[in-house]
Motif scaffolding. Structure first.
Motif, PDB file in Angstrom:
ATOM      1  N   ILE A  27      13.185  -2.332   9.328  1.00  0.00           N
ATOM      2  CA  ILE A  27      12.516  -3.550   8.839  1.00  0.00           C
ATOM      3  C   ILE A  27      13.184  -4.748   9.522  1.00  0.00           C
ATOM      4  O   ILE A  27      14.357  -5.024   9.274  1.00  0.00           O
ATOM      5  CB  ILE A  27      12.624  -3.651   7.294  1.00  0.00           C
ATOM      6  N   GLU A  28      12.431  -5.404  10.397  1.00  0.00           N
ATOM      7  CA  GLU A  28      13.069  -6.450  11.207  1.00  0.00           C
ATOM      8  C   GLU A  28      12.661  -7.867  10.832  1.00  0.00           C
ATOM      9  O   GLU A  28      13.349  -8.813  11.211  1.00  0.00           O
ATOM     10  CB  GLU A  28      12.753  -6.216  12.685  1.00  0.00           C
ATOM     11  N   ASP A  29      11.538  -8.038  10.152  1.00  0.00           N
ATOM     12  CA  ASP A  29      11.136  -9.405   9.828  1.00  0.00           C
ATOM     13  C   ASP A  29      10.246  -9.409   8.581  1.00  0.00           C
ATOM     14  O   ASP A  29      10.028  -8.371   7.941  1.00  0.00           O
ATOM     15  CB  ASP A  29      10.429 -10.076  11.022  1.00  0.00           C
ATOM     16  N   PHE A  30       9.744 -10.609   8.254  1.00  0.00           N
ATOM     17  CA  PHE A  30       8.952 -10.791   7.035  1.00  0.00           C
ATOM     18  C   PHE A  30       7.722  -9.871   7.019  1.00  0.00           C
ATOM     19  O   PHE A  30       7.399  -9.248   6.000  1.00  0.00           O
ATOM     20  CB  PHE A  30       8.530 -12.270   6.931  1.00  0.00           C
ATOM     21  N   ILE A  31       7.041  -9.753   8.185  1.00  0.00           N
ATOM     22  CA  ILE A  31       5.811  -8.942   8.215  1.00  0.00           C
ATOM     23  C   ILE A  31       6.147  -7.472   7.939  1.00  0.00           C
ATOM     24  O   ILE A  31       5.466  -6.803   7.155  1.00  0.00           O
ATOM     25  CB  ILE A  31       5.061  -9.109   9.562  1.00  0.00           C
ATOM     26  N   ASP A  32       7.238  -6.967   8.554  1.00  0.00           N
ATOM     27  CA  ASP A  32       7.658  -5.581   8.287  1.00  0.00           C
ATOM     28  C   ASP A  32       7.928  -5.387   6.791  1.00  0.00           C
ATOM     29  O   ASP A  32       7.513  -4.387   6.199  1.00  0.00           O
ATOM     30  CB  ASP A  32       8.973  -5.265   9.028  1.00  0.00           C
ATOM     31  N   ALA A  33       8.652  -6.357   6.195  1.00  0.00           N
ATOM     32  CA  ALA A  33       9.014  -6.237   4.775  1.00  0.00           C
ATOM     33  C   ALA A  33       7.753  -6.212   3.907  1.00  0.00           C
ATOM     34  O   ALA A  33       7.659  -5.436   2.947  1.00  0.00           O
ATOM     35  CB  ALA A  33       9.928  -7.393   4.368  1.00  0.00           C
ATOM     36  N   PHE A  34       6.777  -7.032   4.273  1.00  0.00           N
ATOM     37  CA  PHE A  34       5.527  -7.087   3.500  1.00  0.00           C
ATOM     38  C   PHE A  34       4.763  -5.763   3.666  1.00  0.00           C
ATOM     39  O   PHE A  34       4.211  -5.213   2.704  1.00  0.00           O
ATOM     40  CB  PHE A  34       4.672  -8.266   3.990  1.00  0.00           C
ATOM     41  N   LEU A  35       4.765  -5.218   4.904  1.00  0.00           N
ATOM     42  CA  LEU A  35       4.058  -3.952   5.147  1.00  0.00           C
ATOM     43  C   LEU A  35       4.672  -2.821   4.324  1.00  0.00           C
ATOM     44  O   LEU A  35       3.972  -1.936   3.818  1.00  0.00           O
ATOM     45  CB  LEU A  35       4.082  -3.601   6.640  1.00  0.00           C
ATOM     46  N   LEU A  36       6.002  -2.869   4.164  1.00  0.00           N
ATOM     47  CA  LEU A  36       6.669  -1.846   3.350  1.00  0.00           C
ATOM     48  C   LEU A  36       6.209  -1.958   1.892  1.00  0.00           C
ATOM     49  O   LEU A  36       5.907  -0.946   1.246  1.00  0.00           O
ATOM     50  CB  LEU A  36       8.190  -2.016   3.456  1.00  0.00           C
ATOM     51  N   LYS A  37       6.133  -3.201   1.399  1.00  0.00           N
ATOM     52  CA  LYS A  37       5.642  -3.426   0.030  1.00  0.00           C
ATOM     53  C   LYS A  37       4.211  -2.892  -0.089  1.00  0.00           C
ATOM     54  O   LYS A  37       3.841  -2.267  -1.085  1.00  0.00           O
ATOM     55  CB  LYS A  37       5.630  -4.933  -0.286  1.00  0.00           C
TER      56      LYS A  37
END
Ligand code: HEM
Length: 261
Positions: A27-37
């Motif tokens: 998880i490298e940035d905000f978009i990655d974190a949101f995709l995980l959610k």
């Protein structure tokens, strides 16, 4: 509208690329974190973690983040050119504390008291966001004799606080010193609310303050800002334009590279 479509297209591509390369262990940035959610909530009905919501959130961050800080930096450059004494004092402080061999860093911030006070005074006097975002009152409430029913839409007027003579004494004067205490310490008056206040205040405040603390000192360390050759600049003649932000009308300025001492 063309610009909005362009930005939305750009953000759409960015989200698609992140989806193609998504790796939940990286998880490298905000978009990655949101995709995980989104992935974790995929079986939940009515989840707010949707692709549409992601694109809108990134759009808010880009629009809310770019226009506001660039406008604040524009005002800072304009004030430097119009107020040579203040510019010289900011430069002197940076020269003494940071020198010219390296860029100012966030660690310098605590020592650059006058520079920091200058940035605060820019945020107060130029009032980048004159009126806050709309808020809805969640309960019936009475404030200073005014009844505000539940469901009322409120548009908080930040300018009325940042330019209130009862708070600042001489709000029309540009005076960084107002943020410096008798012992040379930086003051944080509770009425200083350029990012508004409360639970829904600007989500990007820390990032914005960091950007301003790095950019503004670095600019004045490298350049001297002057009005165009043969002219003088009176800040009172510069009108602001009220749009997404309160921005100065287009202006010309000279940026002269400072000679190393
Ligand atoms: C000098 C720079 C900035 C100023 C003066 C500023 C000011 C504000 C203000 C007054 C609000 C309304 C708060 C409210 O209604 O309670 C706001 C909201 C917001 N700001 Fe900023 N902002 C700045 C920089 C940024 C940056 C760098 C970002 C993002 C990276 C950002 C993202 C947002 C977002 C997403 C909201 C909406 C928050 C919500 O609805 O909860 N802002 N900002």
């Amino acid at each position: 509208m063309r610009n909005v479509n362009y930005i939305e297209g750009f953000i759409g591509d960015l989200v698609d690329k992140h989806m193609e390369n998504f790796d939940e262990n990286k998880i490298e940035d905000f978009i990655d974190a949101f995709l995980l959610k989104m992935k974790n909530a995929r079986d939940q009905k009515d989840s707010i973690f949707t692709k549409k919501q992601l694109a809108k959130t990134v759009l808010s961050l880009v629009v809310g983040g770019a226009e506001t800080t660039t406008t604040t930096i524009m005002w800072a450059i304009l004030y430097f050119a119009a107020k040579p004494d203040i510019q010289a004092r900011v430069f002197r402080e940076i020269n003494e504390i940071v020198g010219t061999d390296r860029l100012p860093s966030l660690q310098d911030k605590l020592k650059l008291v006058y520079t920091e006070a200058f940035i605060m005074e820019i945020l107060r006097a130029c009032n980048t966001v004159l009126v806050s975002l709309a808020h809805t009152c969640s309960v019936d409430v009475t404030i200073q004799g005014f009844d505000i029913p539940k469901g009322t839409t409120l548009l908080p007027d930040i300018d009325s606080v940042l330019s209130d003579p009862k708070i600042w004494g001489d709000p029309e004067e540009f005076r960084p010193e107002r943020f410096i205490g008798e012992e040379g310490n930086l003051l944080q008056p509770e009425e200083f609310i350029p990012f508004f206040t409360g639970k829904r205040n600007c989500v990007g405040e820390s990032l914005a303050r960091m950007e301003l603390d790095l950019f503004i000192p670095a600019l004045v360390q490298r350049y001297e800002f002057l009005p165009p050759e043969g002219t003088t600049l009176d800040i009172k003649d510069i009108d602001g334009v009220f749009g997404i932000t309160h921005k100065p009308k287009p202006f010309e300025i000279r940026a002269i590279v400072r000679k190393k001492e």
